[in-house]
Design a protein around this motif. Structure first.
Motif, PDB file in Angstrom:
ATOM      1  N   LYS A 438       0.949  -1.258   0.034  1.00 16.83           N
ATOM      2  CA  LYS A 438      -0.047  -0.045   0.005  1.00 16.83           C
ATOM      3  C   LYS A 438       0.806   1.350  -0.066  1.00 16.83           C
ATOM      4  CE  LYS A 438      -4.218  -1.786   0.602  1.00 16.83           C
ATOM      5  NZ  LYS A 438      -3.886  -3.098   0.619  1.00 16.83           N
ATOM      6  N   SER A 439       0.411   2.345  -0.669  1.00 20.10           N
ATOM      7  CA  SER A 439       1.025   3.503  -0.673  1.00 20.10           C
ATOM      8  C   SER A 439       0.591   4.156   0.628  1.00 20.10           C
ATOM      9  CB  SER A 439       0.591   4.446  -1.932  1.00 20.10           C
ATOM     10  OG  SER A 439      -0.751   4.714  -1.960  1.00 20.10           O
ATOM     11  N   ASP A 440       1.414   5.617   0.881  1.00 19.28           N
ATOM     12  CA  ASP A 440       1.240   6.295   1.998  1.00 19.28           C
ATOM     13  C   ASP A 440      -0.260   6.903   1.830  1.00 19.28           C
ATOM     14  OD1 ASP A 440       3.557   5.769   2.738  1.00 19.28           O
ATOM     15  OD2 ASP A 440       4.669   7.813   2.232  1.00 19.28           O
ATOM     16  N   GLN A 441      -0.735   7.041   0.710  1.00 15.77           N
ATOM     17  CA  GLN A 441      -2.068   7.706   0.523  1.00 15.77           C
ATOM     18  C   GLN A 441      -3.154   6.880   0.725  1.00 15.77           C
ATOM     19  OE1 GLN A 441       0.328   8.033  -1.592  1.00 15.77           O
ATOM     20  NE2 GLN A 441       0.774  10.348  -1.918  1.00 15.77           N
ATOM     21  N   GLU A 442      -2.748   5.456   0.262  1.00 19.91           N
ATOM     22  CA  GLU A 442      -3.974   4.518   0.626  1.00 19.91           C
ATOM     23  C   GLU A 442      -3.860   3.960   2.000  1.00 19.91           C
ATOM     24  OE1 GLU A 442      -3.521   1.916  -3.591  1.00 19.91           O
ATOM     25  OE2 GLU A 442      -1.899   1.551  -2.085  1.00 19.91           O
ATOM     26  N   ILE A 443      -2.702   3.909   2.748  1.00 21.92           N
ATOM     27  CA  ILE A 443      -2.797   3.908   4.209  1.00 21.92           C
ATOM     28  C   ILE A 443      -3.580   4.738   4.859  1.00 21.92           C
ATOM     29  CG2 ILE A 443      -1.342   3.503   6.181  1.00 21.92           C
ATOM     30  CD1 ILE A 443       0.873   2.263   4.433  1.00 21.92           C
ATOM     31  N   GLU A 444      -3.245   6.105   4.351  1.00 21.36           N
ATOM     32  CA  GLU A 444      -3.895   7.332   5.049  1.00 21.36           C
ATOM     33  C   GLU A 444      -5.445   7.077   4.732  1.00 21.36           C
ATOM     34  OE1 GLU A 444      -4.342  10.884   7.070  1.00 21.36           O
ATOM     35  OE2 GLU A 444      -2.628   9.583   6.913  1.00 21.36           O
ATOM     36  N   HIS A 445      -5.843   6.714   3.655  1.00 16.40           N
ATOM     37  CA  HIS A 445      -7.536   6.429   3.415  1.00 16.40           C
ATOM     38  C   HIS A 445      -7.802   5.329   4.208  1.00 16.40           C
ATOM     39  CE1 HIS A 445     -11.057   6.378   0.864  1.00 16.40           C
ATOM     40  NE2 HIS A 445     -11.092   5.030   1.030  1.00 16.40           N
ATOM     41  N   ILE A 446      -7.311   4.175   4.363  1.00 14.28           N
ATOM     42  CA  ILE A 446      -7.839   3.244   5.354  1.00 14.28           C
ATOM     43  C   ILE A 446      -7.811   3.605   6.766  1.00 14.28           C
ATOM     44  CG2 ILE A 446      -7.150   0.901   6.470  1.00 14.28           C
ATOM     45  CD1 ILE A 446      -5.594   0.265   3.620  1.00 14.28           C
ATOM     46  N   PHE A 447      -6.878   4.549   7.185  1.00 14.92           N
ATOM     47  CA  PHE A 447      -7.177   4.956   8.624  1.00 14.92           C
ATOM     48  C   PHE A 447      -8.182   5.927   8.783  1.00 14.92           C
ATOM     49  CE2 PHE A 447      -2.054   4.280   9.505  1.00 14.92           C
ATOM     50  CZ  PHE A 447      -2.366   2.888   9.663  1.00 14.92           C
ATOM     51  N   GLU A 448      -8.365   6.736   7.570  1.00 18.19           N
ATOM     52  CA  GLU A 448      -9.386   7.679   7.851  1.00 18.19           C
ATOM     53  C   GLU A 448     -10.748   7.073   7.826  1.00 18.19           C
ATOM     54  OE1 GLU A 448      -8.957  10.368   4.527  1.00 18.19           O
ATOM     55  OE2 GLU A 448      -7.156  11.473   5.306  1.00 18.19           O
ATOM     56  N   ARG A 449     -10.915   6.041   7.022  1.00 14.09           N
ATOM     57  CA  ARG A 449     -12.258   5.140   7.118  1.00 14.09           C
ATOM     58  C   ARG A 449     -12.378   4.491   8.522  1.00 14.09           C
ATOM     59  NH1 ARG A 449     -14.157   8.144   4.004  1.00 14.09           N
ATOM     60  NH2 ARG A 449     -14.607   7.615   1.539  1.00 14.09           N
ATOM     61  N   CYS A 450     -11.521   4.094   9.288  1.00 15.42           N
ATOM     62  CA  CYS A 450     -11.213   3.272  10.398  1.00 15.42           C
ATOM     63  C   CYS A 450     -11.644   4.346  11.342  1.00 15.42           C
ATOM     64  CB  CYS A 450      -9.922   2.653  10.614  1.00 15.42           C
ATOM     65  SG  CYS A 450      -9.470   1.239   9.572  1.00 15.42           S
ATOM     66  N   ILE A 451     -11.096   5.552  11.479  1.00 15.06           N
ATOM     67  CA  ILE A 451     -11.418   6.642  12.311  1.00 15.06           C
ATOM     68  C   ILE A 451     -13.027   7.064  12.152  1.00 15.06           C
ATOM     69  CG2 ILE A 451     -11.083   9.160  13.102  1.00 15.06           C
ATOM     70  CD1 ILE A 451      -8.829   7.294  14.021  1.00 15.06           C
ATOM     71  N   LEU A 452     -13.423   7.234  10.875  1.00 12.24           N
ATOM     72  CA  LEU A 452     -14.903   7.520  10.473  1.00 12.24           C
ATOM     73  C   LEU A 452     -15.897   6.458  11.421  1.00 12.24           C
ATOM     74  CD1 LEU A 452     -16.854   9.300   9.228  1.00 12.24           C
ATOM     75  CD2 LEU A 452     -16.896   7.683   7.112  1.00 12.24           C
ATOM     76  N   LEU A 453     -15.407   5.186  10.948  1.00 14.22           N
ATOM     77  CA  LEU A 453     -16.302   4.193  11.732  1.00 14.22           C
ATOM     78  C   LEU A 453     -16.333   4.298  13.349  1.00 14.22           C
ATOM     79  CD1 LEU A 453     -16.004   1.047   9.675  1.00 14.22           C
ATOM     80  CD2 LEU A 453     -17.702   2.640   9.584  1.00 14.22           C
ATOM     81  N   LEU A 454     -15.012   4.825  13.725  1.00 11.94           N
ATOM     82  CA  LEU A 454     -15.039   4.715  15.195  1.00 11.94           C
ATOM     83  C   LEU A 454     -15.789   6.076  15.714  1.00 11.94           C
ATOM     84  CD1 LEU A 454     -13.803   4.413  18.273  1.00 11.94           C
ATOM     85  CD2 LEU A 454     -11.791   6.064  17.164  1.00 11.94           C
ATOM     86  N   ARG A 455     -15.854   6.944  15.007  1.00 12.90           N
ATOM     87  CA  ARG A 455     -16.741   8.004  15.102  1.00 12.90           C
ATOM     88  C   ARG A 455     -18.316   7.904  15.235  1.00 12.90           C
ATOM     89  NH1 ARG A 455     -15.189  12.075  10.961  1.00 12.90           N
ATOM     90  NH2 ARG A 455     -13.290  12.099  12.208  1.00 12.90           N
TER      91      ARG A 455
END
Length: 793
Positions: A438-455
């Motif tokens: 995974k590229s840095d952008q893809e990793i960032e996107h995965i983390f953002e989606r995880c934080i969104l579900l946490l929210r």
């Protein structure tokens, strides 16, 4: 000549000008003749200075009424003559046969007369400028130009008892109707007629005739026309076709307004179209079977949804219908998603039951539940991505639509009581294997989606509990692909949930770093020399690390603290442990080490006959294998004997022996041959073991992070409930310490408000906490009001 006798105070009077007598009537006749020539387009032959002088002289000679009324009479005579010569005939023809050509003939004749009249009045106004300036102003009359407009209104439009006005108005409406039906009309003529109605004023309402006569009729006809259009289309077209046709109609009407109607008609006409085409049928449009908004979402019709959104967003009631149906559709997707994964998981489990033993069934069930968890979260993230894309591309980034979509996903997430655990498992899987390639952008996107579900989660404290357990295993077993990724996610968690949420997580990383530094010091010291093995020790702060039992998969061994075990009386290991403990005590005075082996692992070189393999095993598996390495291959031990030598709890020992003797890599042989472990089963080293791989990792059955069983779930929720009780009590004390005195309802509401970001406590739970605090004398009830509390310092 002497001036001595001149009377004082005398003055010289100006010489009186003697002008010849002029007949006013003859002078006006010249003006009347000139007006006639102006209408005949012969104004170039006139002497404008002479005509201006005539008007000037007539006003000076007090004949202003003669000029004003005379000009009015000339205009009335001329216009009536023009009306009777051709316009009335065209009107009758258009009334008898309302064709495009007949309507055009009527409107063109009126347009020509109007154009000639306006041109003539501009010239007449200039000629009679002095009349306007002096006589009209003093007599408080309309200016010459305004009087000319009034004459046109009264003698042309209102001629024949107003029949011409009605005829012209009907001709305009019929031309608009013809154009709506796809015919071509003369827009220039319609523009001129509309300008005429705009300029002519209503004598009673003192507003343009366009507002009082023409525009209401245009709006009324539009309502009737588009009401019929909507009724016909709604039974023939689906939502995409209907909304595109509605938008096309609105665009056509706005183009019509720009071409030949007044700009002020734009808003009321648009409102009418939206009401008749959208508001009246808003729910019906969206609910068309197999061709409504659900179909548009499923077919990813972004352009169609964009058109639909533009139409609905300006209508509050219809927009609520759109939001409601979008929310219902997403809720149905979430329900199907959960149901399909539950069915799929049960299907996998039944398949395993038909092809394996009880132990295999338990492992298969755990694997199926975990696979379901990962798929559920992944599908949830993917589905949210689709609708987030709709928000950006189709709904113009609307905050209201984004909130609607988020609310639907919040309901989906929190409808699953295992959502905190499943999200933590998904992150665990991502950290251990999901970041490869995974590229840095893809990793960032995965983390953002995880934080969104946490929210979206309401029980964030439950997620914190599971995340600490899973993170601890990743750190201790060195299973994480990237420490930077771990730190990045913790930073995001800190931003989202606050520093209190991540303080223990950061402490865990600090312990790992401190342990590495301590290990380096130990290895470089005399105490670490000559151990005969490489030893890596992680020294953990108890308050940071979660309470993990020997196996998270067996709740019977799960306690509030970690269970120590014996080292199988292995002198080499005992020596290494003793030397490190002494070294640590010397560097950290006042601290005591408690050794825990449940999360450790070891690399062993084992010789099987003529072949040697390097085995990666857990610390417990290492203790078992060392029992067989002490003697020759003939040594044979029972399960009961192994338990006595190692002190490993029996349920855990059964799984350890299964992983060594009954799994893929059978490094031990078992008698009798079965997957079930009993105390009398006997084991020996498998000297005939062969594998093409030199280094082999032997996982313990159910050692991976898996979804909890119902029994484990109940135990975890009991722990979380206890933790919540402490948090609630701390919040109540903090509130009362600040307020000193507070009513019961206010205290409950304030407590819920402060805790809602972590979990949603019930009023009953808060009441129980208050009672406990009263018993422990943190707060007290006021003697005169039992529902009022006071803080006790």
């Amino acid at each position: 000549m002497s001036f001595a006798n001149k009377r004082p105070g005398g003055r010289i009077l100006p010489v009186r000008r003697l002008t010849p007598h002029i007949d006013p009537q003859k002078q006006f006749e010249k003006l009347a003749t000139a007006i006639g020539e102006i209408y005949k387009h012969n104004s170039s032959k006139l002497l404008f200075e002479e005509l201006y002088r005539i008007g000037y002289n007539l006003v000076l000679s007090k004949n202003g009424p003669l000029v004003y009324d005379g000009v009015k009479g000339v205009l009335e005579t001329h216009l009536l003559d023009c009306v009777h010569k051709g316009i009335l005939k065209n009107m009758e023809t258009a009334s008898a046969s309302s064709t495009i050509a007949n309507n055009e003939a009527l409107l063109s004749s009126v347009r020509m007369l109007w154009s000639e009249h306006v041109t003539a009045m501009l010239i007449i106004k200039d000629i009679l400028m002095y009349v306007d300036k002096v006589y009209v102003k003093s007599a408080h009359l309309p200016s010459v130009y305004e009087m000319g407009m009034h004459v046109f209104r009264d003698k042309v439009l209102l001629a024949a008892n107003g029949r011409l006005n009605t005829g012209v108005k009907q001709a305009i409406l019929r031309q608009i109707d013809y154009e709506r039906r796809g015919n071509e009309v003369n827009r220039s003529t319609l523009r001129s007629i509309a300008d005429m109605f705009i300029e002519l004023m209503d004598a009673t309402r003192l507003r343009p005739l366009y507002e009082t006569v023409l525009e209401p009729q245009i709006i009324s006809e539009s309502i009737a026309f588009y009401r019929g259009v909507a009724s016909r289309r709604i039974s023939e077209q689906g939502a995409p076709e209907y909304t595109r046709a509605a938008q096309s109609d609105i665009d056509a009407e706005m183009d019509r307004v720009d071409a030949y109607l007044a700009a002020q008609t734009s808003k009321p006409l648009r409102d009418v179209l939206l009401h008749e085409l959208i508001t009246t049928h808003d729910a019906e449009i969206l609910a068309v079977p197999n061709n409504g908004i659900v179909s548009m979402f499923e077919q990813h019709d972004v352009s169609g949804l964009a058109v639909l959104y533009r139409l609905y967003c300006s209508l509050p009631s219809s927009f609520k219908v759109l939001q409601g149906m979008t929310c219902s559709h997403i809720a149905s997707i979430g329900k199907k998603l959960s149901e399909s994964f539950v069915v799929q998981s049960e299907s996998e489990l039944r398949s395993q039951e038909n092809h394996g033993s009880a132990a295999q069934t338990v492992a298969a069930a755990a694997a199926a539940r975990t696979a379901m968890a990962l798929r559920w979260i992944q599908e949830l993230i993917s589905t949210y991505g689709v609708y987030d894309d709709f928000t950006v591309k189709a709904f113009a980034g609307s905050k209201d639509m984004r909130n609607t979509i988020n609310a639907a996903f919040i309901d989906i997430v929190n409808a699953n009581d295992r959502a905190p655990e499943l999200l933590s498992l998904y992150i665990d899987d991502v950290m251990k294997s999901g970041l490869k390639g995974k590229s840095d952008q893809e990793i960032e996107h995965i983390f953002e989606r995880c934080i969104l579900l946490l929210r979206f989660l309401k029980d964030k404290d439950a997620f914190e509990h599971y995340y600490k357990v899973h993170l601890a295993r990743r750190l201790l077993l060195v299973r994480s692909l990237s420490e930077d990724a771990e730190q990045t996610l913790i930073s995001k968690l800190k931003i989202e949930c606050g520093s209190q949420f991540t303080i223990k997580l950061e402490g865990m990383f600090k312990d790992i770093q401190t342990s590495a530094d301590m290990e380096s010091l130990f290895n470089s010291s005399p105490a670490g020399a000559g151990l005969g093995l490489d030893m890596h020790v992680s020294v953990l702060t108890p308050t940071f690390w979660p309470a993990m039992a020997s196996s998270a998969s067996d709740s019977s061994t799960q306690e509030s603290h970690l269970q120590p075990c014996q080292t199988a009386n292995n002198a080499l290991i005992d020596n290494a442990i003793s030397r490190f403990a002494d070294f640590y005590t010397n560097h950290r005075s006042g601290r005591t080490l408690t050794w825990q082996f449940n999360m450790g692992n070891a690399d062993l070189k084992v010789r099987f006959g003529t072949r040697t393999h390097e085995l990666n095993v857990t610390t417990y598996q290492m203790f078992i294998l060392l029992l067989f390495a002490e003697n020759d291959s003939a040594v044979e031990l029972s399960s009961k004997e192994i338990q006595a030598k190692t002190g490993i709890p029996t349920p855990l020992l059964s799984r350890l022996l299964q992983s060594l003797a009954c799994a893929k890599y059978k490094v031990l042989t078992k008698t009798p041959m079965s997957r079930n472990i009993s105390p009398e089963d006997r084991f020996r080293l498998n000297m005939g073991f062969r594998s093409p791989q030199y280094r082999i990792r032997i996982p313990m059955i159910s050692a991976k992070n898996t979804v909890e069983t119902d029994k484990e779930k109940a135990a975890t929720m009991a722990t979380i409930s206890q933790e919540r009780q402490y948090v609630i009590e701390a919040v109540v004390v903090r509130i009362m310490k600040t307020r000193k005195q507070m009513a019961h309802d206010q205290l409950v509401n304030e407590t819920i408000n402060q805790l809602s970001s972590r979990f949603m406590p019930t009023s009953k739970t808060i009441k129980v906490s208050i009672e406990r605090l009263i018993d422990r004398e943190y707060i007290m009830r006021c003697p005169n009001n039992p529902r009022l509390y006071s803080y006790l310092a």
